[in-house]
Design a protein around this motif. Structure first.
Motif, short mmCIF file in Angstrom:
data_model
loop_
_atom_site.label_atom_id
_atom_site.label_comp_id
_atom_site.label_asym_id
_atom_site.label_seq_id
_atom_site.Cartn_x
_atom_site.Cartn_y
_atom_site.Cartn_z
N ILE A 212 16.04 23.01 -4.31
CA ILE A 212 16.50 21.65 -4.03
C ILE A 212 17.48 21.23 -5.12
N TYR A 213 18.61 20.68 -4.70
CA TYR A 213 19.59 20.11 -5.63
C TYR A 213 19.17 18.68 -5.94
N VAL A 214 19.21 18.32 -7.22
CA VAL A 214 18.90 16.96 -7.65
C VAL A 214 20.08 16.46 -8.48
N PHE B 186 20.60 10.97 -18.03
CA PHE B 186 20.90 11.98 -19.04
C PHE B 186 19.73 12.25 -19.98
N ASP B 187 18.72 11.36 -19.99
CA ASP B 187 17.55 11.59 -20.84
C ASP B 187 16.38 12.22 -20.06
N ALA B 188 16.63 12.61 -18.80
CA ALA B 188 15.58 13.26 -18.00
C ALA B 188 15.23 14.61 -18.63
N THR B 189 13.95 14.97 -18.53
CA THR B 189 13.49 16.25 -19.04
C THR B 189 12.97 17.09 -17.88
N GLU B 190 12.85 18.39 -18.10
CA GLU B 190 12.30 19.25 -17.06
C GLU B 190 10.89 18.80 -16.69
N ASP B 191 10.11 18.37 -17.69
CA ASP B 191 8.74 17.92 -17.43
C ASP B 191 8.72 16.66 -16.57
N SER B 192 9.61 15.71 -16.84
CA SER B 192 9.61 14.46 -16.05
C SER B 192 10.05 14.72 -14.62
N ALA C 167 15.21 23.47 -13.34
CA ALA C 167 16.32 23.84 -14.22
C ALA C 167 17.30 22.68 -14.27
N LEU C 168 17.44 22.07 -15.44
CA LEU C 168 18.43 21.01 -15.63
C LEU C 168 19.67 21.64 -16.24
N ILE C 169 20.83 21.32 -15.70
CA ILE C 169 22.07 21.96 -16.10
C ILE C 169 22.69 21.23 -17.28
N PHE D 257 22.55 16.80 -13.46
CA PHE D 257 22.03 17.38 -12.23
C PHE D 257 21.20 18.61 -12.56
N GLY D 258 20.47 19.06 -11.55
CA GLY D 258 19.64 20.23 -11.75
C GLY D 258 19.10 20.74 -10.44
N PHE D 259 18.16 21.67 -10.54
CA PHE D 259 17.57 22.30 -9.36
C PHE D 259 16.07 22.37 -9.53
N VAL D 260 15.37 22.11 -8.44
CA VAL D 260 13.92 22.20 -8.40
C VAL D 260 13.57 23.21 -7.32
#
Length: 93
Positions: A5-7, A12-18, A33-35, A46-49
């Motif tokens: 899934i694309y997110v 910008f302060d989001a973490t992989e854990d959150s 995975a946060l890019i 952005f990132g991918f889940v």
């Protein structure tokens, strides 16, 4: 079978854990995975889940949802195109 899934429009302060915690409310998250910018290491927003269950529910529930003051863009990730690389323009001599 897991789906990616694309997110987009992540704070910008989001973490992989959150992000994992947010998506885990809808199914089993197998990876996040946060890019980041390859030169500066700064988050790109952005990132991918990857999920093996609940991905359709997560997309429907989280698209346009406020997360950290920003409305997320959530959809099924498109396959990565071959080639690519850094690209850019050639210098003029």
């Amino acid at each position: 079978m897991s789906k990616k899934i694309y997110v987009g429009n992540l704070p910008f302060d989001a973490t992989e854990d959150s992000v994992r915690e947010l998506f885990a409310q809808h199914g089993n998250v197998t990876s996040v995975a946060l890019i980041t910018d390859r030169d500066t290491g700064a988050p790109r927003g952005f990132g991918f889940v990857e999920m093996d269950s609940g991905f359709a529910e997560a997309i429907q529930a989280l698209d346009n949802k406020d997360f950290g003051g920003r409305n997320l863009r959530v959809n099924e990730a498109r396959p990565r195109e071959e080639g690519g690389g850094r690209g850019g323009r050639r210098p003029r001599w």
